[in-house]
Design a protein around this motif. Structure first.
Motif, PDB file in Angstrom:
ATOM      1  N   TYR A   1       0.840  -1.204   0.000  1.00 29.88           N
ATOM      2  CA  TYR A   1       0.000   0.000   0.000  1.00 29.88           C
ATOM      3  C   TYR A   1       0.876   1.255   0.000  1.00 29.88           C
ATOM      4  O   TYR A   1       0.653   2.183  -0.778  1.00 29.88           O
ATOM      5  CB  TYR A   1      -0.921  -0.038   1.218  1.00 29.88           C
ATOM      6  CG  TYR A   1      -1.593   1.275   1.524  1.00 29.88           C
ATOM      7  CD1 TYR A   1      -2.690   1.708   0.774  1.00 29.88           C
ATOM      8  CD2 TYR A   1      -1.143   2.081   2.558  1.00 29.88           C
ATOM      9  CE1 TYR A   1      -3.311   2.918   1.055  1.00 29.88           C
ATOM     10  CE2 TYR A   1      -1.754   3.289   2.849  1.00 29.88           C
ATOM     11  CZ  TYR A   1      -2.840   3.702   2.092  1.00 29.88           C
ATOM     12  OH  TYR A   1      -3.448   4.901   2.375  1.00 29.88           O
ATOM     13  N   GLN A   2       1.881   1.306   0.881  1.00 28.80           N
ATOM     14  CA  GLN A   2       2.773   2.459   0.962  1.00 28.80           C
ATOM     15  C   GLN A   2       3.532   2.662  -0.347  1.00 28.80           C
ATOM     16  O   GLN A   2       3.688   3.785  -0.811  1.00 28.80           O
ATOM     17  CB  GLN A   2       3.757   2.308   2.122  1.00 28.80           C
ATOM     18  CG  GLN A   2       3.188   2.653   3.463  1.00 28.80           C
ATOM     19  CD  GLN A   2       2.638   4.069   3.544  1.00 28.80           C
ATOM     20  OE1 GLN A   2       1.534   4.269   3.991  1.00 28.80           O
ATOM     21  NE2 GLN A   2       3.386   5.061   3.106  1.00 28.80           N
ATOM     22  N   HIS A   3       3.982   1.563  -0.945  1.00 29.64           N
ATOM     23  CA  HIS A   3       4.710   1.662  -2.214  1.00 29.64           C
ATOM     24  C   HIS A   3       3.796   2.227  -3.303  1.00 29.64           C
ATOM     25  O   HIS A   3       4.204   3.125  -4.056  1.00 29.64           O
ATOM     26  CB  HIS A   3       5.266   0.296  -2.622  1.00 29.64           C
ATOM     27  CG  HIS A   3       6.024   0.351  -3.910  1.00 29.64           C
ATOM     28  ND1 HIS A   3       7.339   0.747  -3.980  1.00 29.64           N
ATOM     29  CD2 HIS A   3       5.625   0.093  -5.182  1.00 29.64           C
ATOM     30  CE1 HIS A   3       7.734   0.716  -5.242  1.00 29.64           C
ATOM     31  NE2 HIS A   3       6.718   0.320  -5.989  1.00 29.64           N
ATOM     32  N   VAL A   4       2.595   1.700  -3.396  1.00 30.19           N
ATOM     33  CA  VAL A   4       1.636   2.199  -4.396  1.00 30.19           C
ATOM     34  C   VAL A   4       1.348   3.676  -4.145  1.00 30.19           C
ATOM     35  O   VAL A   4       1.344   4.492  -5.073  1.00 30.19           O
ATOM     36  CB  VAL A   4       0.340   1.355  -4.380  1.00 30.19           C
ATOM     37  CG1 VAL A   4      -0.774   2.042  -5.162  1.00 30.19           C
ATOM     38  CG2 VAL A   4       0.610  -0.040  -4.937  1.00 30.19           C
ATOM     39  N   LYS A   5       1.125   4.011  -2.897  1.00 27.46           N
ATOM     40  CA  LYS A   5       0.826   5.400  -2.530  1.00 27.46           C
ATOM     41  C   LYS A   5       1.996   6.331  -2.876  1.00 27.46           C
ATOM     42  O   LYS A   5       1.797   7.431  -3.385  1.00 27.46           O
ATOM     43  CB  LYS A   5       0.516   5.459  -1.036  1.00 27.46           C
ATOM     44  CG  LYS A   5      -0.010   6.776  -0.564  1.00 27.46           C
ATOM     45  CD  LYS A   5      -0.408   6.668   0.899  1.00 27.46           C
ATOM     46  CE  LYS A   5      -0.867   8.016   1.397  1.00 27.46           C
ATOM     47  NZ  LYS A   5      -1.284   7.999   2.771  1.00 27.46           N
ATOM     48  N   ASP A   6       3.201   5.890  -2.629  1.00 26.51           N
ATOM     49  CA  ASP A   6       4.384   6.713  -2.876  1.00 26.51           C
ATOM     50  C   ASP A   6       4.775   6.798  -4.353  1.00 26.51           C
ATOM     51  O   ASP A   6       5.372   7.794  -4.775  1.00 26.51           O
ATOM     52  CB  ASP A   6       5.586   6.181  -2.092  1.00 26.51           C
ATOM     53  CG  ASP A   6       5.419   6.321  -0.590  1.00 26.51           C
ATOM     54  OD1 ASP A   6       4.535   7.089  -0.142  1.00 26.51           O
ATOM     55  OD2 ASP A   6       6.176   5.653   0.143  1.00 26.51           O
ATOM     56  N   HIS A   7       4.445   5.769  -5.151  1.00 24.19           N
ATOM     57  CA  HIS A   7       4.951   5.718  -6.521  1.00 24.19           C
ATOM     58  C   HIS A   7       3.895   5.750  -7.626  1.00 24.19           C
ATOM     59  O   HIS A   7       4.244   6.009  -8.786  1.00 24.19           O
ATOM     60  CB  HIS A   7       5.809   4.462  -6.708  1.00 24.19           C
ATOM     61  CG  HIS A   7       7.053   4.478  -5.890  1.00 24.19           C
ATOM     62  ND1 HIS A   7       7.119   3.931  -4.631  1.00 24.19           N
ATOM     63  CD2 HIS A   7       8.268   5.011  -6.132  1.00 24.19           C
ATOM     64  CE1 HIS A   7       8.327   4.102  -4.132  1.00 24.19           C
ATOM     65  NE2 HIS A   7       9.052   4.750  -5.021  1.00 24.19           N
ATOM     66  N   TYR A   8       2.644   5.451  -7.303  1.00 28.16           N
ATOM     67  CA  TYR A   8       1.652   5.340  -8.371  1.00 28.16           C
ATOM     68  C   TYR A   8       0.456   6.263  -8.204  1.00 28.16           C
ATOM     69  O   TYR A   8       0.008   6.871  -9.159  1.00 28.16           O
ATOM     70  CB  TYR A   8       1.160   3.893  -8.505  1.00 28.16           C
ATOM     71  CG  TYR A   8       2.248   2.938  -8.889  1.00 28.16           C
ATOM     72  CD1 TYR A   8       2.675   2.819 -10.198  1.00 28.16           C
ATOM     73  CD2 TYR A   8       2.880   2.162  -7.930  1.00 28.16           C
ATOM     74  CE1 TYR A   8       3.688   1.954 -10.558  1.00 28.16           C
ATOM     75  CE2 TYR A   8       3.889   1.285  -8.273  1.00 28.16           C
ATOM     76  CZ  TYR A   8       4.299   1.191  -9.583  1.00 28.16           C
ATOM     77  OH  TYR A   8       5.310   0.332  -9.922  1.00 28.16           O
ATOM     78  N   GLU A   9      -0.101   6.308  -7.026  1.00 25.65           N
ATOM     79  CA  GLU A   9      -1.275   7.147  -6.816  1.00 25.65           C
ATOM     80  C   GLU A   9      -1.369   7.527  -5.337  1.00 25.65           C
ATOM     81  O   GLU A   9      -1.100   6.690  -4.473  1.00 25.65           O
ATOM     82  CB  GLU A   9      -2.552   6.442  -7.280  1.00 25.65           C
ATOM     83  CG  GLU A   9      -2.854   5.135  -6.569  1.00 25.65           C
ATOM     84  CD  GLU A   9      -4.090   4.449  -7.123  1.00 25.65           C
ATOM     85  OE1 GLU A   9      -5.187   4.984  -6.958  1.00 25.65           O
ATOM     86  OE2 GLU A   9      -3.929   3.368  -7.722  1.00 25.65           O
ATOM     87  N   PRO A  10      -1.739   8.754  -5.071  1.00 27.74           N
ATOM     88  CA  PRO A  10      -1.717   9.216  -3.684  1.00 27.74           C
ATOM     89  C   PRO A  10      -2.822   8.628  -2.802  1.00 27.74           C
ATOM     90  O   PRO A  10      -2.670   8.607  -1.578  1.00 27.74           O
ATOM     91  CB  PRO A  10      -1.880  10.734  -3.813  1.00 27.74           C
ATOM     92  CG  PRO A  10      -2.530  10.942  -5.132  1.00 27.74           C
ATOM     93  CD  PRO A  10      -2.083   9.815  -6.006  1.00 27.74           C
TER      94      PRO A  10
END
Length: 188
Positions: A70-79
């Motif tokens: 979740y953190q990776h997606v939030k940091d790299h793909y979508e807020p």
């Protein structure tokens, strides 16, 4: 499942909306403990979830791995990746699915609330590890899904004192990650 891609984030496709489904750890581990021990009548001989091989039960008990993803997606793909709590979904599927569809930009239809029974979706469409298929075939842990035709109401979260020592231990390992995910769930 976050643990299935843990440490291999370079394989996450870009240009998609990412969603996360969460369930209270007490429910997950209580259910899993009963499922893996279904054939064993004597509870003193039950296998411990916390002692399962790491390819079946990762060190973060699934939740740390999901939180990291979740953190990776939030940091790299979508807020704002969407998180759905399964109890919310089961308690009011129409409302949650409408909010989810709006959040990810897809059309909602009431057809999402019912389906035909059967396991063809798993046999023909799911891409899962051989171990998961074997576990399913041994324990039939998706049978309610395959025989059901709609969402069923959520069960209550067990009280901590109703849980085995192993389930409490597994829950303690991951509760902080669950709580963080829960705090960011889709609000309906």
């Amino acid at each position: 499942m976050g643990w299935g891609i843990d440490g291999m984030y370079e394989y996450i496709p870009n240009g998609f909306r990412h969603s996360f489904l969460i369930r209270h750890p007490y429910k997950v581990f209580d259910s899993w403990e009963r499922m893996i021990n279904r054939p064993i009548e004597d509870e003193s001989k039950w296998m411990k979830v916390s002692e399962m091989p790491e390819y079946l039960t990762p060190s973060g008990m699934f939740y740390k791995e999901q939180y990291d993803l979740y953190q990776h997606v939030k940091d790299h793909y979508e807020p704002n990746p969407v998180i759905i709590d399964t109890d919310d979904l089961l308690a009011d599927p129409g409302r949650v699915l409408k909010a989810y569809c709006q959040a990810v930009g897809i059309p909602y239809t009431d057809d999402l609330l019912q389906w035909k029974p059967g396991r063809e979706c798993m046999d023909q469409q799911w891409m899962v590890a051989k171990e998961q298929i074997t576990l399913h075939n041994l324990c039939n842990h998706h049978m309610e899904t395959f025989t059901g035709t709609c969402f069923r109401k959520p069960t209550k979260i067990p009280e901590r004192n109703e849980l085995s020592d192993d389930v409490r231990h597994c829950s303690d390992v991951c509760m902080e990650y669950y709580k963080e995910l829960y705090a960011n769930k889709l609000q309906v």
